[in-house]
Design an enzyme around this catalytic site. Structure first.
Site, PDB file in Angstrom:
ATOM      1  N   THR A 186      43.325  45.813  39.789  1.00  0.00           N
ATOM      2  CA  THR A 186      44.327  46.752  39.280  1.00  0.00           C
ATOM      3  C   THR A 186      45.301  47.202  40.344  1.00  0.00           C
ATOM      4  OG1 THR A 186      42.894  47.580  37.534  1.00  0.00           O
ATOM      5  CG2 THR A 186      44.749  48.945  38.134  1.00  0.00           C
ATOM      6  N   SER A 238      41.357  48.779  33.845  1.00  0.00           N
ATOM      7  CA  SER A 238      40.682  47.964  34.859  1.00  0.00           C
ATOM      8  C   SER A 238      40.441  48.736  36.146  1.00  0.00           C
ATOM      9  CB  SER A 238      41.484  46.686  35.142  1.00  0.00           C
ATOM     10  OG  SER A 238      42.803  46.995  35.508  1.00  0.00           O
ATOM     11  N   ARG A 260      27.701  42.917  39.135  1.00  0.00           N
ATOM     12  CA  ARG A 260      28.725  42.091  39.773  1.00  0.00           C
ATOM     13  C   ARG A 260      29.674  42.943  40.599  1.00  0.00           C
ATOM     14  NH1 ARG A 260      34.687  41.680  39.690  1.00  0.00           N
ATOM     15  NH2 ARG A 260      35.183  39.524  40.249  1.00  0.00           N
ATOM     16  N   VAL A 261      29.984  42.463  41.796  1.00  0.00           N
ATOM     17  CA  VAL A 261      30.963  43.100  42.687  1.00  0.00           C
ATOM     18  C   VAL A 261      31.977  42.034  43.084  1.00  0.00           C
ATOM     19  CG1 VAL A 261      31.343  44.214  44.919  1.00  0.00           C
ATOM     20  CG2 VAL A 261      29.332  44.808  43.554  1.00  0.00           C
ATOM     21  N   GLY A 262      33.243  42.365  42.976  1.00  0.00           N
ATOM     22  CA  GLY A 262      34.291  41.430  43.340  1.00  0.00           C
ATOM     23  C   GLY A 262      34.802  41.647  44.747  1.00  0.00           C
ATOM     24  N   ASP A 263      36.033  41.236  44.985  1.00  0.00           N
ATOM     25  CA  ASP A 263      36.591  41.298  46.331  1.00  0.00           C
ATOM     26  C   ASP A 263      37.134  42.671  46.709  1.00  0.00           C
ATOM     27  OD1 ASP A 263      38.730  40.830  44.359  1.00  0.00           O
ATOM     28  OD2 ASP A 263      40.036  40.776  46.106  1.00  0.00           O
ATOM     29  N   THR A 306      38.994  49.513  41.767  1.00  0.00           N
ATOM     30  CA  THR A 306      38.845  48.707  40.550  1.00  0.00           C
ATOM     31  C   THR A 306      37.626  49.108  39.739  1.00  0.00           C
ATOM     32  OG1 THR A 306      38.691  46.433  39.748  1.00  0.00           O
ATOM     33  CG2 THR A 306      37.409  46.984  41.684  1.00  0.00           C
ATOM     34  N   THR A 356      44.672  40.463  44.657  1.00  0.00           N
ATOM     35  CA  THR A 356      44.402  40.742  43.251  1.00  0.00           C
ATOM     36  C   THR A 356      44.047  39.436  42.562  1.00  0.00           C
ATOM     37  OG1 THR A 356      45.314  41.705  41.223  1.00  0.00           O
ATOM     38  CG2 THR A 356      46.829  40.456  42.595  1.00  0.00           C
ATOM     39  N   GLY A 357      43.377  39.531  41.433  1.00  0.00           N
ATOM     40  CA  GLY A 357      43.005  38.321  40.719  1.00  0.00           C
ATOM     41  C   GLY A 357      41.509  38.120  40.681  1.00  0.00           C
ATOM     42  N   LEU A 358      41.085  36.881  40.529  1.00  0.00           N
ATOM     43  CA  LEU A 358      39.668  36.565  40.416  1.00  0.00           C
ATOM     44  C   LEU A 358      38.998  36.724  41.773  1.00  0.00           C
ATOM     45  CD1 LEU A 358      37.535  35.681  38.414  1.00  0.00           C
ATOM     46  CD2 LEU A 358      38.052  33.302  38.980  1.00  0.00           C
ATOM     47  N   GLY A 359      38.233  37.796  41.921  1.00  0.00           N
ATOM     48  CA  GLY A 359      37.713  38.196  43.223  1.00  0.00           C
ATOM     49  C   GLY A 359      36.815  37.188  43.905  1.00  0.00           C
TER      50      GLY A 359
END
Length: 329
Positions: free
Chosen positions: A191, A89, A219-222, A209, A242-245
């Site tokens: 990660t 990840s 897609r880009v997360g946090d 990450t 961490t987690g669902l961004g």
């Protein structure tokens, strides 16, 4: 602008009520210079990171032992999982998007409030080092996609194929059903987020990450977002998530944690409150978000929605992995 008459009137009120306090006594900020009021004692150097990352912490601690800054430490630390093909990840070996491309996100922030970030970066094994180059060698905070890649190549970074046989096989297996459902604590999302305090008491942080496995292209997360996946205020402390961004971005999670510490919360209390902000607005039973924080005194905290989130702490030459407290047991 306050005119002379208004100024005199205010002065008269002050004379009549010399001890009157309009509101509670400020505990975290001076009304004169707006600087945070915190203990000035230098905290013991330390490294703390999300998840089980003893090798990463060891690399960060080695940088501190050589006299490196907290910034040097967090960069050195997170480069370890970035180059580990078994960590699926982040970095090399990261799970690809649904089109088969490994795309990376990372950010870094120093004790002066400087920050650098890259998003949607391909072919570069160490996005955290590119993020630091963005911070130190450009007038910008964030570069993305082709622009980030071109900048990395101009700085001497090597273009590589990051898709390992193992990750490619997992992607092809996923294509048979193409069902997209993140699994709590399996896809660790960012990660590694890491915070460090150096020998001068300065704080820096990093986050890196490959994002959600089989995510939509682009897609880009946090993780690369300053204030979401990472935030540092050297007067107060630092935090990472961490987690669902998507959920962290909607609440500016790491910034929120630091601001709560500014208001007087302990790192643990701040992490718990930030998680509760998400819980109050989401169906949280099948999602995971965790926060990690440290303040200027070296106190730390960790909290997650689901059980199973842990963190790695290195302090006084001792490294321990600890399960964080959680809302759901």
């Amino acid at each position: 602008m306050v005119n002379r008459r208004r100024f005199l009137a205010l002065g008269s009120l002050a004379g009549l009520f010399p001890t009157l306090s309009f509101g509670a006594k400020p505990s975290v900020a001076s009304p004169i210079d707006n600087k945070p009021v915190i203990e000035t004692a230098t905290a013991t150097p330390m490294v703390i990171s999300t998840w089980k990352q003893p090798k990463a912490n060891a690399a960060a601690q080695a940088a501190l032992d050589k006299g490196g800054s907290a910034l040097d430490a967090v960069e050195a630390g997170v480069r370890i999982p970035e180059s580990d093909p078994k960590d699926t990840s982040v970095g090399y070996g990261g799970r690809p998007d649904r089109d088969g491309h490994v795309t990376l996100d990372a950010c870094i922030m120093d004790e002066k409030g400087n920050a650098g970030s890259v998003t949607f970066l391909e072919h570069i094994k160490h996005p955290i080092s590119v993020a630091r180059a963005v911070m130190e060698k450009t007038p910008h905070v964030m570069l993305s996609g082709e622009g980030a890649l071109n900048f990395a190549l101009s700085q001497g970074f090597k273009k590589e194929n990051l898709l390992t046989k193992e990750s490619e096989a997992a992607w092809k297996k996923w294509l048979k059903t193409a069902k997209y459902k993140p699994v709590v604590n399996i896809e660790r999302h960012d990660t590694i987020g890491m915070l460090a305090i150096d020998n001068k008491g300065n704080i820096s942080g990093a986050c890196t990450t490959s994002g959600l496995a089989f995510k939509m292209r682009g897609r880009v997360g946090d993780s690369p977002i300053i204030g979401a996946g990472l935030f540092v205020d050297n007067d107060i402390g630092g935090a990472c998530a961490t987690g669902l961004g998507e959920l962290v971005m909607r609440t500016c999670g790491s910034f929120l944690v630091v601001e709560l510490m500014r208001q007087g919360r302990t790192p643990q209390q701040a992490c718990e409150e930030a998680a509760l902000r998400i819980i109050k607005k989401q169906d949280y039973k099948d999602i995971q978000v965790g926060f990690l924080a440290v303040n200027k005194k070296g106190e730390f905290g960790a909290y997650s929605i689901q059980s199973g989130f842990n963190y790695t702490l290195t302090k006084n030459k001792k490294t321990e992995v600890t399960d964080a407290k959680s809302y759901l047991k």
